[in-house]
Design an enzyme around this catalytic site. Structure first.
Site, PDB file in Angstrom:
ATOM      1  N   ASP A  64       0.595  -1.244  -0.006  1.00 27.80           N
ATOM      2  CA  ASP A  64      -0.123  -0.012  -0.083  1.00 27.80           C
ATOM      3  C   ASP A  64       0.924   1.317  -0.027  1.00 27.80           C
ATOM      4  OD1 ASP A  64      -2.298  -1.434  -0.060  1.00 27.80           O
ATOM      5  OD2 ASP A  64      -2.407  -1.590   2.159  1.00 27.80           O
ATOM      6  N   ASN A 121      46.416  -4.294  59.284  1.00 31.53           N
ATOM      7  CA  ASN A 121      46.845  -3.594  60.601  1.00 31.53           C
ATOM      8  C   ASN A 121      48.480  -3.489  60.401  1.00 31.53           C
ATOM      9  OD1 ASN A 121      48.044  -2.293  62.793  1.00 31.53           O
ATOM     10  ND2 ASN A 121      46.277  -2.843  64.134  1.00 31.53           N
ATOM     11  N   GLY A 165      41.151  -2.119  63.186  1.00 31.52           N
ATOM     12  CA  GLY A 165      42.587  -1.575  63.502  1.00 31.52           C
ATOM     13  C   GLY A 165      43.390  -1.651  62.220  1.00 31.52           C
ATOM     14  N   HIS A 174      27.743  15.916  51.967  1.00 35.40           N
ATOM     15  CA  HIS A 174      27.492  16.112  53.282  1.00 35.40           C
ATOM     16  C   HIS A 174      28.830  16.027  53.911  1.00 35.40           C
ATOM     17  CE1 HIS A 174      27.330  11.938  52.212  1.00 35.40           C
ATOM     18  NE2 HIS A 174      27.625  11.771  53.256  1.00 35.40           N
ATOM     19  N   ARG A 206      37.314   9.518  43.600  1.00 35.43           N
ATOM     20  CA  ARG A 206      36.073   8.867  43.340  1.00 35.43           C
ATOM     21  C   ARG A 206      35.019   9.568  44.005  1.00 35.43           C
ATOM     22  NH1 ARG A 206      32.099   6.757  47.097  1.00 35.43           N
ATOM     23  NH2 ARG A 206      31.008   5.074  46.127  1.00 35.43           N
ATOM     24  N   ASP A 221      31.564  10.294  45.712  1.00 38.82           N
ATOM     25  CA  ASP A 221      30.719   9.778  46.416  1.00 38.82           C
ATOM     26  C   ASP A 221      29.184  10.295  46.096  1.00 38.82           C
ATOM     27  OD1 ASP A 221      29.571   7.855  48.567  1.00 38.82           O
ATOM     28  OD2 ASP A 221      29.053   9.747  49.540  1.00 38.82           O
ATOM     29  N   GLU A 252      30.283   7.736  41.424  1.00 39.65           N
ATOM     30  CA  GLU A 252      29.484   6.684  41.885  1.00 39.65           C
ATOM     31  C   GLU A 252      27.981   6.906  41.190  1.00 39.65           C
ATOM     32  OE1 GLU A 252      27.278   4.986  45.870  1.00 39.65           O
ATOM     33  OE2 GLU A 252      28.178   6.832  45.994  1.00 39.65           O
ATOM     34  N   HIS A 311      31.627  -2.104  48.799  1.00 44.96           N
ATOM     35  CA  HIS A 311      31.399  -1.926  50.195  1.00 44.96           C
ATOM     36  C   HIS A 311      29.676  -1.748  50.226  1.00 44.96           C
ATOM     37  CE1 HIS A 311      31.690   1.874  48.709  1.00 44.96           C
ATOM     38  NE2 HIS A 311      31.201   2.537  49.608  1.00 44.96           N
ATOM     39  N   ASP A 312      28.911  -1.417  49.093  1.00 50.39           N
ATOM     40  CA  ASP A 312      27.539  -1.170  49.164  1.00 50.39           C
ATOM     41  C   ASP A 312      26.772  -2.277  48.968  1.00 50.39           C
ATOM     42  OD1 ASP A 312      27.640   1.464  50.165  1.00 50.39           O
ATOM     43  OD2 ASP A 312      28.200   2.024  48.262  1.00 50.39           O
ATOM     44  N   ARG A 358      32.066  -6.051  54.732  1.00 47.47           N
ATOM     45  CA  ARG A 358      33.263  -5.330  55.394  1.00 47.47           C
ATOM     46  C   ARG A 358      34.042  -5.955  56.311  1.00 47.47           C
ATOM     47  NH1 ARG A 358      30.270   0.971  55.583  1.00 47.47           N
ATOM     48  NH2 ARG A 358      29.299   0.677  53.527  1.00 47.47           N
TER      49      ARG A 358
END
Length: 655
Positions: free
Chosen positions: A38, A150, A192, A267, A350, A352, A381, A455-456, A528
């Site tokens: 068409d 340590n 430590g 912050h 880095r 945050d 991040e 770490h998250d 951690r």
């Protein structure tokens, strides 16, 4: 109606050229194929620039492709960086059809809609966009300092804080002391680890093949995690002092290792020189007086008790990053925080929660860093696709040439974890990887921080082992949980496969401390725990050294062109190619081709015929089984992959 009668695939050069992100002023050819007897009233390319400037461009038929007719338009990328969005409008006998991106916005093959569709994305970046080449070729290692080592053999804890709990043994299970009524953290756990420990373990990291260390925050702070900065110009006394940091950077540099710092600038801590809510500093903080020089840094609702804070955590008061005095202190001043630590030896930062920092703030950080050291690196991040990240209602500009060199590549992590654990198949994986490849400028795609642990998030070995989902266990059950032998076997097999990918994929692989040693655990604080010195999983550690060694040895695994070649079931494969003496950035490199094949299936072996076309000649050598050769016949490689088996092939020459 046949859903293929209109067709566009942004991954094919026939329909979009050049592929992926483009510099300003670049010519872009877009095409759509239509199969219909068409007559058509019109074929329109609808284009959006910067999310607000609309163009409707008539498309003309240019050639036949099989039974379809190809309609094409040529556009020019705008003179300033940003995002372009497009889809197609086809009007036939007065009826309007739309062809746009697929519902998941992954690019590639789209679909027909009877309403305004999701658009395809074109990332347009600055023409001089560049990231440091040394970083693209690096292998990173992330260290949470208190838990790594340590440096005092007798286990001495440096300058313990009064509100911290010190563990009696290095291998204890970490936990937070919380108020049973409010759930708030009232004391922090300390093991430590310190900068002397990092310095003493430099030979270990060098042997592992590491060339960049990313340190979680090390400035003075009340907590163990140090994301509540107390003094930006001072190393936390629990970790050492400024002189020791300078020595660490110098010795690391002598060993070919660069140090990246964690910048927490959205912050501060409430217990800080600047806010001083707890009154532990001799300064007059913003909490104490409106006359404090730091008062303009913060957003008080009702001084002093009501103020904006990060995620409602009152010990983390938010700052006003656009305040001139704050910018001078952090970025632009002669002795700013950025300049101070870079002059002490840091090679980069880095950032945050970069999505909570204004674009203007990030751009100033980058400009300051590059003026001081053009080869420094700025990482952000970001948990999503960073090319189209929206934060606080604004489309961010992370990858357009004025902000970040690199982002934490969580989309890479989630795509591969889903594939490795059977939650997705190879085709799904392919689409998710191609979406990043298409949306990121090449410079940022090859410098993306390809992490599989941090770490998250939960330890990767826990996720790969088939351990119970975190939400099904209480915190006490999570702390007591240990992997069974069978779970450990499965997790290690998968982790070896995933680390093979991590070391052979474009981008900068980043190892979270201890992943190479077989550490496991659910999220904070269990992810951690302390590095298990003397108790490492030697099989896994030896594997990491091997695959990192391959990456460091072969340029093709760092900056060779990436070409997916196989995505069926639970098997995925890709080539890395350097041809005609040039890598993907047109730098002189030795011709080479590598092939990576991985079978994430756990049940059976698979027999494969992989079409390599004319890209390989003769035989491919299996690096993981030295001496084994595989002939390439008529462009095909025939091989068998067992369950959870990966292969890394190398060919010294190209046709």
């Amino acid at each position: 109606m046949n859903h293929q009668w209109i067709f566009h695939d942004s991954h094919q050069s026939l329909f979009r050229s050049p592929f992926g992100a483009v510099p300003c002023h670049a010519k872009i050819r877009l095409a759509v194929a239509i199969n219909s007897r068409d007559p058509l009233d019109s074929v329109i390319l609808r284009l959006w620039k910067y999310g607000r400037e609309e163009e409707k461009i008539p498309m003309q038929p240019v050639e036949d492709v099989g039974e379809k007719k190809l309609y094409r338009a040529e556009i020019m990328a705008p003179p300033r960086q940003g995002l372009l969005w497009y889809y197609f409008i086809i009007v036939q006998r007065g009826r309007t059809f739309y062809y746009g991106n697929n519902p998941r916005n992954l690019g590639g093959v789209g679909r027909i809609y009877d309403h305004e569709p999701p658009s395809y994305q074109v990332t347009v970046y600055k023409e001089d966009n560049a990231t440091p080449h040394w970083f693209k070729e690096a292998v990173m290692y992330q260290i949470f300092v208190d838990r790594f080592c340590n440096g005092h053999e007798e286990g001495k804890i440096l300058n313990p804080k009064k509100h911290c709990m010190i563990y009696p043994s290095w291998d204890a299970v970490p936990q937070y002391g919380r108020d049973p009524l409010t759930g708030k953290t009232i004391c922090f756990d300390i093991f430590g680890g310190n900068l002397l420990g990092v310095l003493k373990k430099l030979p270990y990291l060098k042997e592992l093949g590491i060339s960049v260390i990313y340190l979680n925050p090390i400035f003075e702070a009340a907590s163990s995690h140090k994301y509540d900065t107390g003094d930006y110009k001072k190393i936390d006394p629990m970790f050492g002092d400024n002189r020791l940091f300078q020595e660490l950077c110098a010795k690391a540099r002598d060993m070919g290792i660069s140090i990246i710092l964690d910048g927490v600038f959205s912050h501060t801590g409430s217990d800080s020189v600047y806010f001083n809510r707890e009154g532990n500093y001799p300064s007059v903080g913003a909490y104490q007086s409106k006359d404090s020089p730091y008062y303009p840094w913060y957003r008080f609702i009702e001084h002093p008790h009501k103020y904006e804070c990060w995620w409602g955590i009152e010990t983390l008061p938010n700052v006003n990053e656009l305040d001139p005095s704050y910018q001078e202190f952090i970025i632009t001043g002669e002795d700013s925080v950025i300049k101070y630590w870079m002059k002490m030896g840091a090679k980069g930062w880095r950032l945050d929660v970069v999505d909570e920092l204004p674009d203007e703030f990030v751009k100033k950080i980058r400009a300051t860093m590059k003026q001081l050291d053009p080869e420094s690196v700025l990482i952000g991040e970001v948990w999503e696709d960073a090319s189209n990240k929206v934060s606080y209602g604004e489309m961010r500009q992370y990858l357009l040439g004025e902000e970040l060199d690199s982002v934490m590549n969580y989309p890479f992590r989630s795509a591969w974890l889903d594939f490795m654990t059977g939650r997705s198949n190879a085709q799904e994986l392919h689409l998710r990887l191609m979406s990043l490849y298409e949306n990121y400028p090449l410079e940022q795609f090859y410098s993306a921080m390809n992490l599989i642990g941090s770490h998250d998030v939960e330890r990767v070995l826990t996720l790969l082992s088939g351990a119970p989902a975190e939400e099904t266990l209480s915190k006490e059950e999570q702390a007591r949980f240990t992997l069974s032998n069978e779970q450990k076997r499965l997790g290690i097999a998968r982790l070896k496969l995933l680390s093979l990918v991590q070391m052979t994929f474009p981008g900068v692989p980043c190892i979270y401390y201890g992943d190479e040693a077989g550490m496991h655990g659910y999220r904070d604080p269990l992810n951690r725990a302390t590095y298990p010195w003397g108790k490492e999983n030697q099989e896994l550690l030896a594997w990491y050294k091997k695959v990192i060694g391959y990456r460091n040895r072969y340029d093709v695994l760092k900056t060779g062109r990436w070409l997916p070649v196989y995505s069926q079931g639970q098997v995925y494969g890709y080539l890395r190619i350097i041809s005609q003496g040039k890598d993907v950035f047109n730098r002189p490199k030795k011709d080479n081709v590598a092939l990576v094949m991985v079978n994430a299936g756990t049940e059976r072996e698979v027999n494969l015929s992989v079409n390599l076309g004319c890209r390989c000649s003769g035989s491919l050598f299996d690096l993981l089984q030295e001496g084994r050769q595989y002939p390439v016949k008529d462009g095909y490689l025939h091989l068998t992959l067992g369950p959870l088996e990966g292969k890394l092939f190398m060919d010294g020459g190209l046709k």
